[in-house]
Scaffold this active site. Structure first.
Site, PDB file in Angstrom:
ATOM      1  N   ASN A  21      -7.496   2.815  -5.634  1.00 18.51           N
ATOM      2  CA  ASN A  21      -7.701   1.452  -6.126  1.00 18.51           C
ATOM      3  C   ASN A  21      -6.620   0.993  -7.089  1.00 18.51           C
ATOM      4  O   ASN A  21      -6.738  -0.078  -7.693  1.00 18.51           O
ATOM      5  CB  ASN A  21      -9.060   1.341  -6.816  1.00 18.51           C
ATOM      6  CG  ASN A  21     -10.181   1.305  -5.817  1.00 18.51           C
ATOM      7  OD1 ASN A  21     -10.081   0.633  -4.799  1.00 18.51           O
ATOM      8  ND2 ASN A  21     -11.232   2.058  -6.071  1.00 18.51           N
TER       9      ASN A  21
ATOM     10  N   GLU B 203       0.842  -1.208   0.000  1.00 23.65           N
ATOM     11  CA  GLU B 203       0.000   0.000   0.000  1.00 23.65           C
ATOM     12  C   GLU B 203       0.876   1.257   0.000  1.00 23.65           C
ATOM     13  O   GLU B 203       0.497   2.296  -0.531  1.00 23.65           O
ATOM     14  CB  GLU B 203      -0.952   0.014   1.204  1.00 23.65           C
ATOM     15  CG  GLU B 203      -1.854  -1.213   1.337  1.00 23.65           C
ATOM     16  CD  GLU B 203      -3.007  -1.278   0.323  1.00 23.65           C
ATOM     17  OE1 GLU B 203      -3.176  -0.335  -0.474  1.00 23.65           O
ATOM     18  OE2 GLU B 203      -3.713  -2.302   0.333  1.00 23.65           O
TER      19      GLU B 203
ATOM     20  N   HIS C 279      -3.959  -9.606   1.281  1.00 24.50           N
ATOM     21  CA  HIS C 279      -4.445  -8.526   0.420  1.00 24.50           C
ATOM     22  C   HIS C 279      -3.287  -7.786  -0.265  1.00 24.50           C
ATOM     23  O   HIS C 279      -3.287  -7.595  -1.477  1.00 24.50           O
ATOM     24  CB  HIS C 279      -5.295  -7.570   1.257  1.00 24.50           C
ATOM     25  CG  HIS C 279      -5.682  -6.328   0.533  1.00 24.50           C
ATOM     26  ND1 HIS C 279      -6.597  -6.324  -0.489  1.00 24.50           N
ATOM     27  CD2 HIS C 279      -5.252  -5.044   0.667  1.00 24.50           C
ATOM     28  CE1 HIS C 279      -6.723  -5.092  -0.945  1.00 24.50           C
ATOM     29  NE2 HIS C 279      -5.921  -4.289  -0.265  1.00 24.50           N
TER      30      HIS C 279
ATOM     31  N   HIS D 217      -5.707  -2.620  -7.453  1.00 23.41           N
ATOM     32  CA  HIS D 217      -6.711  -3.364  -6.696  1.00 23.41           C
ATOM     33  C   HIS D 217      -7.728  -4.105  -7.560  1.00 23.41           C
ATOM     34  O   HIS D 217      -8.391  -5.006  -7.070  1.00 23.41           O
ATOM     35  CB  HIS D 217      -7.444  -2.440  -5.713  1.00 23.41           C
ATOM     36  CG  HIS D 217      -6.663  -2.168  -4.459  1.00 23.41           C
ATOM     37  ND1 HIS D 217      -5.393  -1.625  -4.468  1.00 23.41           N
ATOM     38  CD2 HIS D 217      -6.947  -2.390  -3.148  1.00 23.41           C
ATOM     39  CE1 HIS D 217      -4.959  -1.510  -3.228  1.00 23.41           C
ATOM     40  NE2 HIS D 217      -5.878  -1.976  -2.397  1.00 23.41           N
TER      41      HIS D 217
ATOM     42  N   GLU E  45     -16.135   8.731  -1.617  1.00 21.71           N
ATOM     43  CA  GLU E  45     -15.743   7.799  -2.665  1.00 21.71           C
ATOM     44  C   GLU E  45     -16.146   8.186  -4.073  1.00 21.71           C
ATOM     45  O   GLU E  45     -17.001   7.579  -4.669  1.00 21.71           O
ATOM     46  CB  GLU E  45     -16.341   6.412  -2.345  1.00 21.71           C
ATOM     47  CG  GLU E  45     -16.139   5.354  -3.377  1.00 21.71           C
ATOM     48  CD  GLU E  45     -15.424   4.156  -2.786  1.00 21.71           C
ATOM     49  OE1 GLU E  45     -15.105   3.261  -3.547  1.00 21.71           O
ATOM     50  OE2 GLU E  45     -15.158   4.171  -1.575  1.00 21.71           O
TER      51      GLU E  45
ATOM     52  N   ARG F 208     -10.893   9.411  -4.535  1.00 23.08           N
ATOM     53  CA  ARG F 208     -10.745   8.226  -3.696  1.00 23.08           C
ATOM     54  C   ARG F 208     -10.537   6.975  -4.550  1.00 23.08           C
ATOM     55  O   ARG F 208      -9.876   6.027  -4.137  1.00 23.08           O
ATOM     56  CB  ARG F 208     -11.947   8.067  -2.762  1.00 23.08           C
ATOM     57  CG  ARG F 208     -11.638   7.148  -1.600  1.00 23.08           C
ATOM     58  CD  ARG F 208     -12.552   7.386  -0.414  1.00 23.08           C
ATOM     59  NE  ARG F 208     -12.167   6.476   0.671  1.00 23.08           N
ATOM     60  CZ  ARG F 208     -12.601   6.569   1.903  1.00 23.08           C
ATOM     61  NH1 ARG F 208     -13.409   7.509   2.262  1.00 23.08           N
ATOM     62  NH2 ARG F 208     -12.206   5.707   2.803  1.00 23.08           N
TER      63      ARG F 208
HETATM   64  N1  LIG Z   1     -11.483   0.272   6.250  1.00 23.34           N
HETATM   65  C1  LIG Z   1     -10.618   0.432   5.276  1.00 23.34           C
HETATM   66  O1  LIG Z   1     -10.537   1.499   4.659  1.00 23.34           O
HETATM   67  C2  LIG Z   1      -9.700  -0.696   4.955  1.00 23.34           C
HETATM   68  C3  LIG Z   1      -8.573  -0.484   4.144  1.00 23.34           C
HETATM   69  C4  LIG Z   1      -7.694  -1.550   3.906  1.00 23.34           C
HETATM   70  C5  LIG Z   1      -7.947  -2.792   4.462  1.00 23.34           C
HETATM   71  N2  LIG Z   1      -9.052  -2.984   5.231  1.00 23.34           N
HETATM   72  C6  LIG Z   1      -9.350  -4.278   5.858  1.00 23.34           C
HETATM   73  O2  LIG Z   1      -8.281  -4.558   6.753  1.00 23.34           O
HETATM   74  C7  LIG Z   1      -8.136  -5.975   6.888  1.00 23.34           C
HETATM   75  C8  LIG Z   1      -6.668  -6.303   6.772  1.00 23.34           C
HETATM   76  O3  LIG Z   1      -5.974  -5.602   7.778  1.00 23.34           O
HETATM   77  P1  LIG Z   1      -4.461  -5.923   8.155  1.00 23.34           P
HETATM   78  O4  LIG Z   1      -3.683  -6.119   6.928  1.00 23.34           O
HETATM   79  O5  LIG Z   1      -4.060  -4.910   9.139  1.00 23.34           O
HETATM   80  O6  LIG Z   1      -4.567  -7.372   8.751  1.00 23.34           O
HETATM   81  P2  LIG Z   1      -5.070  -7.990  10.126  1.00 23.34           P
HETATM   82  O7  LIG Z   1      -5.873  -7.062  10.910  1.00 23.34           O
HETATM   83  O8  LIG Z   1      -5.659  -9.290   9.736  1.00 23.34           O
HETATM   84  O9  LIG Z   1      -3.696  -8.264  10.885  1.00 23.34           O
HETATM   85  C9  LIG Z   1      -2.766  -9.162  10.296  1.00 23.34           C
HETATM   86  C10 LIG Z   1      -2.169 -10.095  11.337  1.00 23.34           C
HETATM   87  O10 LIG Z   1      -1.192  -9.387  12.090  1.00 23.34           O
HETATM   88  C11 LIG Z   1      -1.425  -9.527  13.485  1.00 23.34           C
HETATM   89  N3  LIG Z   1      -0.952  -8.290  14.099  1.00 23.34           N
HETATM   90  C12 LIG Z   1      -1.563  -7.079  14.085  1.00 23.34           C
HETATM   91  N4  LIG Z   1      -0.753  -6.156  14.638  1.00 23.34           N
HETATM   92  C13 LIG Z   1       0.374  -6.783  15.016  1.00 23.34           C
HETATM   93  C14 LIG Z   1       1.570  -6.355  15.631  1.00 23.34           C
HETATM   94  N5  LIG Z   1       1.782  -5.064  15.920  1.00 23.34           N
HETATM   95  N6  LIG Z   1       2.522  -7.291  15.875  1.00 23.34           N
HETATM   96  C15 LIG Z   1       2.325  -8.590  15.535  1.00 23.34           C
HETATM   97  N7  LIG Z   1       1.227  -9.058  14.939  1.00 23.34           N
HETATM   98  C16 LIG Z   1       0.256  -8.153  14.685  1.00 23.34           C
HETATM   99  C17 LIG Z   1      -2.896  -9.799  13.611  1.00 23.34           C
HETATM  100  O11 LIG Z   1      -3.188 -10.500  14.791  1.00 23.34           O
HETATM  101  C18 LIG Z   1      -3.161 -10.637  12.353  1.00 23.34           C
HETATM  102  O12 LIG Z   1      -2.821 -11.971  12.592  1.00 23.34           O
HETATM  103  C19 LIG Z   1      -9.000  -6.588   5.814  1.00 23.34           C
HETATM  104  O13 LIG Z   1     -10.169  -7.112   6.413  1.00 23.34           O
HETATM  105  C20 LIG Z   1      -9.368  -5.431   4.906  1.00 23.34           C
HETATM  106  O14 LIG Z   1     -10.636  -5.588   4.302  1.00 23.34           O
HETATM  107  C21 LIG Z   1      -9.911  -1.956   5.494  1.00 23.34           C
HETATM  108 ZN   LIG Z   2      -5.635  -2.204  -0.335  1.00 27.08          ZN
END
Ligand SMILES: NC(=O)c1ccc[n+]([C@@H]2O[C@H](COP(=O)([O-])OP(=O)(O)OC[C@H]3O[C@@H](n4cnc5c(N)ncnc54)[C@H](O)[C@@H]3O)[C@@H](O)[C@H]2O)c1
Ligand SMILES: [Zn+2]
Length: 365
Positions: free
Chosen positions: A247, A185, A266, A250, A239, A243
Site C-alpha cells: 500500500n 506500481e 490509479h 496508496h 492481507e 501485504r
Molecule cells: N486484484 C488486484 O489485486 C488488483 C490490483 C491492482 C489493480 N486492480 C484493479 O485493476 C483495475 C485497473 O487495471 P488496469 O490498470 O490494468 O486497467 P484496465 O483494465 O482498465 O485497462 C486499461 C485500459 O487499457 C486497455 N488495454 C488493456 N490491455 C491493453 C493492451 N495490451 N493494449 C492496448 N490497450 C490495452 C483496456 O482496454 C483499458 O482501456 C482497477 O479496477 C483496479 O481496482 C486490482
Molecule cells: Zn495500486
C-alpha cells in the site's frame, strides 16, 4: 519463458512470463489439467488487438471457447456486468468442469475472476494480463471483485487463478498514459523491496516507457516485479503486515482518486501518493532527504500528473480518513526508511497528512 512458482496451499500455481508466450497458451492450459469448455472474457479494446491469437491457441489445444466481451472501464466493473457474463455462461451450457479465462487489464481480471469465484459456487480461472498493472500486480494474488456505486472493490472474493500467463509482447500496444500509470506500481515495488530494481529504473525509465527495451530486458523487468508480488502474496495470503507494504503511496493515492472522482488513473494517483508519503517520512526524520530526492526525480522523469491544486486539500485529507487501514482516529501509513525498505507507521496525525498534501500541491500544482 520463465516460470515463477507461487507456493500457496492448497493450490500452488505457476506464473509464466515470456515474450510471445500467448502462442503457447492452449498447451499451458492443457498441462494445467483444465476442462474442455472455457469462457474467454475480454474487453472490446483488447479483443481487437489480442483475442484472435489467444482463442486460436486454445482451440488448437482442443478447448471449446465461448468468447465474452465486456466494456473495459472501471464503471463497467459492476455487478450488472457480472450478471450479463453469468447469463452468457449459462446460455453456453458451461458446467462445473468449465473454467474462465481473463484476457485483459485489471478490470477484466477482477470481474472475470469474480465471475469464476461465484459461478456454480466457484470454477477455475486463468489470468492472461495485458497491462503493466495487471502483469505485475492485479493478476497475482487472487483478489477478485467488482465496484459498488458507494465504493470501489466493495464486493468480491479471494479466488486464486490456476495459472497466470504473462506475455510481455502484449504491452507493446498499450497507450503511453497506461504505461506510465503501470510503471507507478513498478517504482513502488522498487521502493518497498528492491534497491537494485530502483537503480535499474534510474538508468532506464525513459527506454521503458518509450517501449525501447529488448524482449529479454522487458521479460526481466516484468518477471522481477511479478516475483515481488508473488513473494509478498505467498508470505501472507490473507492481507496482514507484509501485504500491507504494497500500500505504499496508496493511502493518499486512493484519497486523490476518490476526491477527484476518478479523474486520475490509479497509477497516476499513486505517483502523487508516493510523493506525499516521501514528504511524511522526511518530516518524521525517518528518511534522508537525498533519498527522497532520488524518488521524486525518478517520478518526475516518469511524468507527474498536473492539476492537483484544483482539488481541495481538506477533501483529500478527509478521504484519507476513510482508509481501511486507519486505527483509532490516527492514520496508518507505509513510509520509507531507505530505498528498498519501508515500514508501517501508526499514529500519524491529520495535521501531518494535511502538510504532506499541501507539499504535493505546492511542488506539483
Ligand atoms: N486484484 C488486484 O489485486 C488488483 C490490483 C491492482 C489493480 N486492480 C484493479 O485493476 C483495475 C485497473 O487495471 P488496469 O490498470 O490494468 O486497467 P484496465 O483494465 O482498465 O485497462 C486499461 C485500459 O487499457 C486497455 N488495454 C488493456 N490491455 C491493453 C493492451 N495490451 N493494449 C492496448 N490497450 C490495452 C483496456 O482496454 C483499458 O482501456 C482497477 O479496477 C483496479 O481496482 C486490482
Ligand atoms: Zn495500486
Amino acid at each position: 519463458m520463465q516460470t515463477i512458482a507461487l507456493a500457496l496451499e492448497p493450490h500452488p500455481y505457476a506464473i509464466h512470463v515470456g515474450h510471445g508466450v500467448l502462442s503457447r497458451l492452449g498447451a499451458l492450459c492443457r498441462e494445467a489439467g483444465l476442462g474442455r469448455q472455457v469462457a474467454l472474457v475480454t474487453d472490446h479494446t483488447v479483443a481487437g488487438l489480442h483475442l484472435a491469437p489467444a482463442a486460436a491457441s486454445l482451440r488448437e489445444a482442443g478447448f471449446a471457447v465461448t468468447e465474452v466481451r465486456i466494456a473495459g472501464t472501471d464503471a463497467a466493473k459492476h455487478l450488472r456486468t457480472a450478471e450479463e457474463v453469468f447469463g452468457r455462461l449459462i446460455e453456453a451450457g458451461l458446467d462445473r468442469r468449465a473454467w474462465v479465462l481473463a484476457l485483459g487489464g485489471g478490470v477484466v481480471g477482477d470481474l472475470a475472476g469474480f465471475v469464476a469465484a461465484t459461478f456454480l459456487r466457484g470454477i477455475p480461472f486463468v489470468q492472461v494480463p495485458t497491462t503493466i498493472v495487471s502483469q505485475v500486480d492485479a493478476s497475482i494474488g487472487g483478489k477478485t471483485g467488482v465496484n459498488h456505486p458507494l465504493g470501489k472493490n466493495m464486493i468480491g472474493a479471494f479466488h486464486q487463478p490456476r495459472l497466470v500467463c504473462i506475455d510481455t509482447a502484449l504491452l507493446r500496444t498499450l497507450p503511453r498514459r497506461e504505461l506510465v500509470a503501470g510503471m507507478a506500481e513498478v517504482v513502488k515495488h522498487a521502493l518497498i523491496r528492491d534497491a537494485e530494481l530502483f537503480s535499474l529504473l534510474e538508468r532506464d525509465i525513459e527506454r521503458i516507457v518509450g517501449l525501447e527495451l529488448s524482449p529479454d530486458e522487458l521479460d526481466q523487468l516484468i518477471a522481477a516485479n511479478a516475483r515481488i508480488k508473488a513473494e509478498v502474496v505467498a508470505a501472507d495470503e490473507k492481507e496482514s503486515e507484509l501485504r500491507a507494504l504494497l500500500n505504499y503511496g496508496h493511502t493518499i493515492g486512493h484519497a486523490i482518486e476518490s476526491a477527484s472522482q476518478y479523474g486520475y488513473l490509479h497509477g497516476e494517483a499513486v505517483i502523487l501518493g508516493m510523493i506525499g508519503a516521501g514528504e511524511l517520512a522526511v518530516q518524521r526524520g525517518m528518511w534522508p532527504a537525498p533519498e527522497r530526492q532520488r524518488q521524486d526525480a525518478l517520478l518526475a522523469r516518469l511524468g507527474i500528473p498536473a492539476g492537483l491544486s484544483r482539488l481541495s486539500a481538506d477533501l483529500i485529507v478527509e478521504r484519507t480518513r476513510a482508509d481501511k487501514k486507519r486505527l483509532e482516529g490516527r492514520h496508518r501509513f507505509v513510509l520509507p526508511r531507505r530505498i528498498g525498505q519501508v515500514e508501517i507507521i501508526d499514529g500519524i496525525s491529520d495535521g501531518e497528512v494535511q502538510a504532506a498534501v499541501a507539499y504535493i500541491q505546492h511542488q506539483h500544482p
